[in-house]
Design a protein around this motif. Structure first.
Motif, PDB file in Angstrom:
ATOM      1  N   GLY A 160       5.952  -0.679   4.718  1.00 16.31           N
ATOM      2  CA  GLY A 160       4.765   0.178   4.889  1.00 16.31           C
ATOM      3  C   GLY A 160       4.725   0.595   6.460  1.00 16.31           C
ATOM      4  O   GLY A 160       3.998   1.562   6.502  1.00 16.31           O
ATOM      5  N   TRP A 213       4.035   8.651   2.129  1.00 11.74           N
ATOM      6  CA  TRP A 213       2.437   8.162   2.326  1.00 11.74           C
ATOM      7  C   TRP A 213       1.760   9.288   2.751  1.00 11.74           C
ATOM      8  O   TRP A 213       2.063   9.870   3.855  1.00 11.74           O
ATOM      9  N   ASN A 222      -2.076  10.681   3.814  1.00  8.55           N
ATOM     10  CA  ASN A 222      -3.215  10.072   4.012  1.00  8.55           C
ATOM     11  C   ASN A 222      -3.940  11.130   5.011  1.00  8.55           C
ATOM     12  O   ASN A 222      -3.235  11.468   5.921  1.00  8.55           O
ATOM     13  N   ASN A 236       0.353   2.534   1.972  1.00 10.84           N
ATOM     14  CA  ASN A 236       1.651   2.364   2.548  1.00 10.84           C
ATOM     15  C   ASN A 236       1.951   1.156   2.407  1.00 10.84           C
ATOM     16  O   ASN A 236       3.089   0.687   2.041  1.00 10.84           O
ATOM     17  N   SER A 280       2.983  -0.295  -1.484  1.00 11.43           N
ATOM     18  CA  SER A 280       3.999   0.669  -2.083  1.00 11.43           C
ATOM     19  C   SER A 280       4.773  -0.107  -2.942  1.00 11.43           C
ATOM     20  O   SER A 280       5.180   0.342  -3.679  1.00 11.43           O
TER      21      SER A 280
END
Length: 329
Positions: free
Chosen positions: A198, A185, A187, A221, A224
Motif C-alpha cells: 500500500g 489508487w 483518492n 491502498n 488492495s
C-alpha cells in the motif's frame, strides 16, 4: 571491463562529474578482490622494559617521529591559510568551487569519488539515485557517510532497501531493491502508483501502469490485497472487473467494464461473487439494462434498472391485464 571481470557501462551524461556504471551481473565477481594492499601487522618481540633501556642515551632528534617537523609545518601552514581565507571571506567561494576543504584535500591525495556503480534498478534512473543520495563530484570517498547515504536512499518511496559500500581508492557501490508497482489508487481525485503493502510510490504519470489493479477510496491502498482476492474469486468474470471502490472502509463495490456497479457485502464477499457468476451463466445478467446489482443480502438480488429499462418496465406493467372480477386470465 575492469580487473574484477565486470562489464561496466560508461556514464558520461550525468552532471555529477564522475562516471556512473551499472554492472552487467548482480554483483562483483566471486574472484574480485578489494582494491588496496592488505594490512601488514608487525609484532614487536621483547618486553617494554628492554625497549626503554635501549632508548636511554639516544639523542632527542632520533627519538622523535620521522617527518614530525614537516607535518607540524604543513599543519601550521594549512591553519594560517584557512584562517586567512575565513577572515577574507573567501571560504564560501572556495567551497562553491572545490567543495568542503576536507573533501578537497582527500581528492588531492587520490581518494576522490571517481566512479559510482549502481545495481538493482529498473524503474529509477541513475540520475535519480545520485540526486536522492546527494552525491556529487565535489565529494571524496574518504569522508562519505555510507550510513547517511543509505538512510537517504531508503526514504525514497520507490526504494525498499539499499546497501552502500566503499571500494578504495575511488569507487562507491550502491545496490538497491526497488518496490514493485502493484496497483493504482485513486483518492481525492488524484491517482497514485502503489506497492503491494500500500505504500505510495509515485503519482500516476506513466501509461505503462494502466493495466494494474485499480482501487478507489480512502484506505483502499492498504487493503488492495483484499481486492486482488476478490478478482480471483470472480473466476471467469475477472477480466470484466475494472475497479474496486472501498465504501466507508467496510465493503467493496466493483465497477464492471460496461459501467455496471456490483455491490458486495461486508462479509462473505467471495460467496456473493459466486452468485454473480451463476446469474451471468444462467441469465446473462451483465448484458441486461441494469445500472447496479446489489448482492448484500444473501437471500435475494436487487437490481437497479437504467432509466430506459425502468420506463419500459413501467409501460409493460400498465399493459398487463389486472387479475380480478370480470377479467379473463
Amino acid at each position: 571491463m575492469d580487473g574484477g571481470g565486470r562489464y561496466l557501462q560508461p556514464m558520461t551524461a550525468y552532471p555529477a562529474g564522475f562516471a556512473v556504471a551499472r554492472p552487467a551481473s548482480a554483483g562483483r565477481g566471486a574472484g574480485a578482490s578489494p582494491v588496496g594492499k592488505p594490512l601488514r601487522i608487525t609484532k614487536l618481540f621483547g618486553s617494554s622494559r628492554s625497549v626503554r633501556r635501549r632508548s636511554v642515551g639516544r639523542p632527542l632528534e632520533q627519538r622523535l617521529p620521522r617527518f614530525l617537523g614537516s607535518g607540524l609545518a604543513l599543519g601550521f601552514f594549512a591553519t594560517v591559510v584557512g584562517f586567512g581565507l575565513w577572515q577574507g571571506g573567501h571560504i564560501d567561494g572556495f567551497i562553491r568551487a572545490y567543495g568542503e576543504p576536507h573533501h578537497a584535500l582527500a581528492r588531492a591525495v587520490g581518494l576522490g569519488l571517481d566512479q559510482v556503480t549502481i545495481s538493482g534498478i529498473s524503474q529509477m534512473s541513475e540520475t535519480e539515485v545520485l540526486a536522492a543520495a546527494g552525491i556529487n563530484a565535489k565529494q571524496s570517498l574518504a569522508f562519505l557517510d555510507v550510513n547517511g547515504l543509505r538512510e537517504r536512499l531508503e526514504r525514497v518511496p520507490m526504494v525498499k532497501s539499499a546497501t552502500v559500500r566503499k571500494l578504495y581508492p575511488n569507487e562507491l557501490v550502491i545496490t538497491l531493491t526497488e518496490r514493485e508497482a502493484h496497483g493504482i489508487w485513486q483518492n481525492n481525485g488524484e491517482l497514485f502508483v502503489i506497492a503491494a503493502d500500500g505504500t505510495v510510490i509515485d503519482l500516476m504519470q506513466d501509461e505503462r501502469y494502466l493495466d494494474l489493479p485499480f482501487v478507489v477510496g480512502e484506505g483502499a491502498n492498504s487493503r488492495s490485497k483484499e481486492y486482488l482476492a476478490l478478482l480471483e474469486a470472480a473466476g471467469p468474470l475477472k477480466g470484466r472487473i475494472r475497479a474496486g471502490t472501498l465504501v466507508a472502509g467496510r465493503r467493496w463495490t466493483l465497477k464492471m467494464d460496461n459501467g455496471m456497479d456490483v455491490r458486495l457485502p461486508e462479509l462473505k464477499a467471495a460467496d456473493a461473487l459466486a452468485r454473480l457468476v451463476k446469474l451471468e451463466n444462467e441469465q446473462k445478467i451483465l448484458e441486461k439494462d441494469v445500472l447496479a446489482i446489489d448482492l448484500r443480502m444473501a437471500d435475494r438480488v436487487v437490481v437497479r434498472l437504467t432509466e430506459e429499462a425502468a420506463l419500459a418496465r413501467a409501460e409493460a406493467l400498465k399493459k398487463k391485464p389486472m387479475r380480478g372480477k370480470g377479467v379473463d386470465t
